[in-house]
Write a protein that holds these residues in place. Sequence first.
Motif, mmCIF file in Angstrom:
data_model
loop_
_atom_site.group_PDB
_atom_site.id
_atom_site.type_symbol
_atom_site.label_atom_id
_atom_site.label_comp_id
_atom_site.label_asym_id
_atom_site.label_seq_id
_atom_site.Cartn_x
_atom_site.Cartn_y
_atom_site.Cartn_z
ATOM 1 N N ASP A 98 0.981 -1.369 0.045
ATOM 2 C CA ASP A 98 -0.153 -0.009 -0.023
ATOM 3 C C ASP A 98 0.833 1.368 -0.175
ATOM 4 O O ASP A 98 0.609 2.379 -0.849
ATOM 5 C CB ASP A 98 -1.116 -0.056 1.181
ATOM 6 C CG ASP A 98 -2.150 -1.144 0.976
ATOM 7 O OD1 ASP A 98 -2.449 -1.434 -0.108
ATOM 8 O OD2 ASP A 98 -2.794 -1.468 2.060
ATOM 9 N N GLU A 99 1.953 1.298 0.717
ATOM 10 C CA GLU A 99 2.888 2.361 0.720
ATOM 11 C C GLU A 99 3.472 2.602 -0.619
ATOM 12 O O GLU A 99 3.638 3.821 -1.265
ATOM 13 C CB GLU A 99 3.995 2.254 1.833
ATOM 14 C CG GLU A 99 3.384 2.367 3.169
ATOM 15 C CD GLU A 99 4.486 1.757 4.356
ATOM 16 O OE1 GLU A 99 4.287 2.474 5.347
ATOM 17 O OE2 GLU A 99 5.342 1.017 3.876
ATOM 18 N N GLN A 100 3.748 1.583 -1.325
ATOM 19 C CA GLN A 100 4.270 1.453 -2.605
ATOM 20 C C GLN A 100 3.317 2.165 -3.590
ATOM 21 O O GLN A 100 3.546 2.780 -4.551
ATOM 22 C CB GLN A 100 4.746 0.160 -3.024
ATOM 23 C CG GLN A 100 6.218 -0.463 -2.475
ATOM 24 C CD GLN A 100 6.272 -1.717 -2.827
ATOM 25 O OE1 GLN A 100 5.492 -2.763 -3.262
ATOM 26 N NE2 GLN A 100 7.499 -2.117 -2.868
ATOM 27 N N ARG A 101 2.146 1.689 -3.374
ATOM 28 C CA ARG A 101 1.097 2.211 -4.689
ATOM 29 C C ARG A 101 0.886 3.649 -4.168
ATOM 30 O O ARG A 101 0.877 4.793 -4.940
ATOM 31 C CB ARG A 101 -0.164 1.616 -4.210
ATOM 32 C CG ARG A 101 -0.386 0.402 -4.509
ATOM 33 C CD ARG A 101 -1.866 -0.206 -4.175
ATOM 34 N NE ARG A 101 -1.562 -1.478 -4.259
ATOM 35 C CZ ARG A 101 -2.822 -2.393 -4.636
ATOM 36 N NH1 ARG A 101 -4.038 -2.091 -4.245
ATOM 37 N NH2 ARG A 101 -2.662 -3.739 -5.055
ATOM 38 N N LEU A 102 0.997 4.216 -2.886
ATOM 39 C CA LEU A 102 0.728 5.615 -2.445
ATOM 40 C C LEU A 102 1.943 6.656 -3.114
ATOM 41 O O LEU A 102 1.591 7.542 -3.643
ATOM 42 C CB LEU A 102 0.452 5.716 -0.915
ATOM 43 C CG LEU A 102 -0.859 5.287 -0.439
ATOM 44 C CD1 LEU A 102 -0.775 5.490 1.027
ATOM 45 C CD2 LEU A 102 -1.961 6.372 -1.025
ATOM 46 N N LEU A 103 3.244 6.083 -3.025
ATOM 47 C CA LEU A 103 4.340 6.687 -3.532
ATOM 48 C C LEU A 103 4.283 6.833 -4.976
ATOM 49 O O LEU A 103 4.656 7.738 -5.743
ATOM 50 C CB LEU A 103 5.616 5.819 -3.136
ATOM 51 C CG LEU A 103 6.053 5.979 -1.620
ATOM 52 C CD1 LEU A 103 7.311 5.291 -1.241
ATOM 53 C CD2 LEU A 103 6.118 7.527 -1.134
ATOM 54 N N CYS A 104 3.904 5.374 -5.835
ATOM 55 C CA CYS A 104 3.449 5.709 -7.098
ATOM 56 C C CYS A 104 2.606 6.708 -7.593
ATOM 57 O O CYS A 104 2.944 7.383 -8.479
ATOM 58 C CB CYS A 104 3.299 4.249 -7.629
ATOM 59 S SG CYS A 104 2.842 4.207 -9.473
ATOM 60 N N ALA A 105 1.288 6.722 -6.796
ATOM 61 C CA ALA A 105 0.338 7.442 -7.140
ATOM 62 C C ALA A 105 0.982 8.906 -6.962
ATOM 63 O O ALA A 105 0.506 9.906 -7.822
ATOM 64 C CB ALA A 105 -0.834 7.442 -6.346
ATOM 65 N N ALA A 106 1.520 9.385 -6.243
ATOM 66 C CA ALA A 106 2.073 10.647 -5.688
ATOM 67 C C ALA A 106 3.097 11.031 -6.820
ATOM 68 O O ALA A 106 3.120 12.227 -7.258
ATOM 69 C CB ALA A 106 3.026 10.680 -4.326
ATOM 70 N N ALA A 107 4.091 10.344 -7.195
ATOM 71 C CA ALA A 107 4.755 10.475 -8.563
ATOM 72 C C ALA A 107 4.186 10.611 -9.745
ATOM 73 O O ALA A 107 4.398 11.663 -10.424
ATOM 74 C CB ALA A 107 5.808 9.367 -8.748
ATOM 75 N N GLU A 108 3.024 10.140 -10.011
ATOM 76 C CA GLU A 108 2.175 10.155 -11.139
ATOM 77 C C GLU A 108 1.388 11.511 -11.240
ATOM 78 O O GLU A 108 1.466 12.182 -12.320
ATOM 79 C CB GLU A 108 1.382 8.906 -11.273
ATOM 80 C CG GLU A 108 1.972 7.472 -11.470
ATOM 81 C CD GLU A 108 2.740 7.682 -12.927
ATOM 82 O OE1 GLU A 108 3.330 6.471 -13.048
ATOM 83 O OE2 GLU A 108 2.645 8.594 -13.973
ATOM 84 N N ALA A 109 0.989 11.777 -10.200
ATOM 85 C CA ALA A 109 0.301 13.104 -9.927
ATOM 86 C C ALA A 109 1.273 14.285 -10.161
ATOM 87 O O ALA A 109 1.054 15.161 -10.621
ATOM 88 C CB ALA A 109 -0.349 13.135 -8.441
#
Length: 167
Positions: A98-109
Amino acid sequence: MGHIQLPAATYATGSYASMPQAMADLWPSETLILTGLRDWLDAVRQGESPLPRLRRLMTGPGIPDAALSVDHLLRVIARSARWQVDIRCARCPYLSRDEQRLLCAAAEAQAGLSARARATLQSGLLPRQGAEFALASLEGLGRLMRSAGLILPRRFAGQGADQPAWL
């Protein structure tokens, strides 16, 4: 902290690097977000307001207003997540999925790829409406971090893929 290489081509070309499993392998920008997530949860568990901790954390790199973005993001997640989100304690050296997903989403945003960030958030973590609210926080966080020179690398979760494994 371990040795961190900042390959400029990874961000500029739109290619993806592999998502680290260990906190020591994160870029400083990712470590800042992850520390914010973990500090927020720790404060809430202790019955404290998370904003003072977040503001102290974000003041170091000169973006104290980013505390509000992290706070809003996690309040949205707490209210709308499809499952109990795995955010680890501050001392854990490893990242949860879940932390990985949130970091990935933050980078994409931060990169202006809102549709990809939304898809990452919706891939099991949040329903559509929750992802929309969370995306607004991630976009604001991304702008503040960029203004401080804190760029988030775009990553994927598996080997050989050209986009995040959860998209």
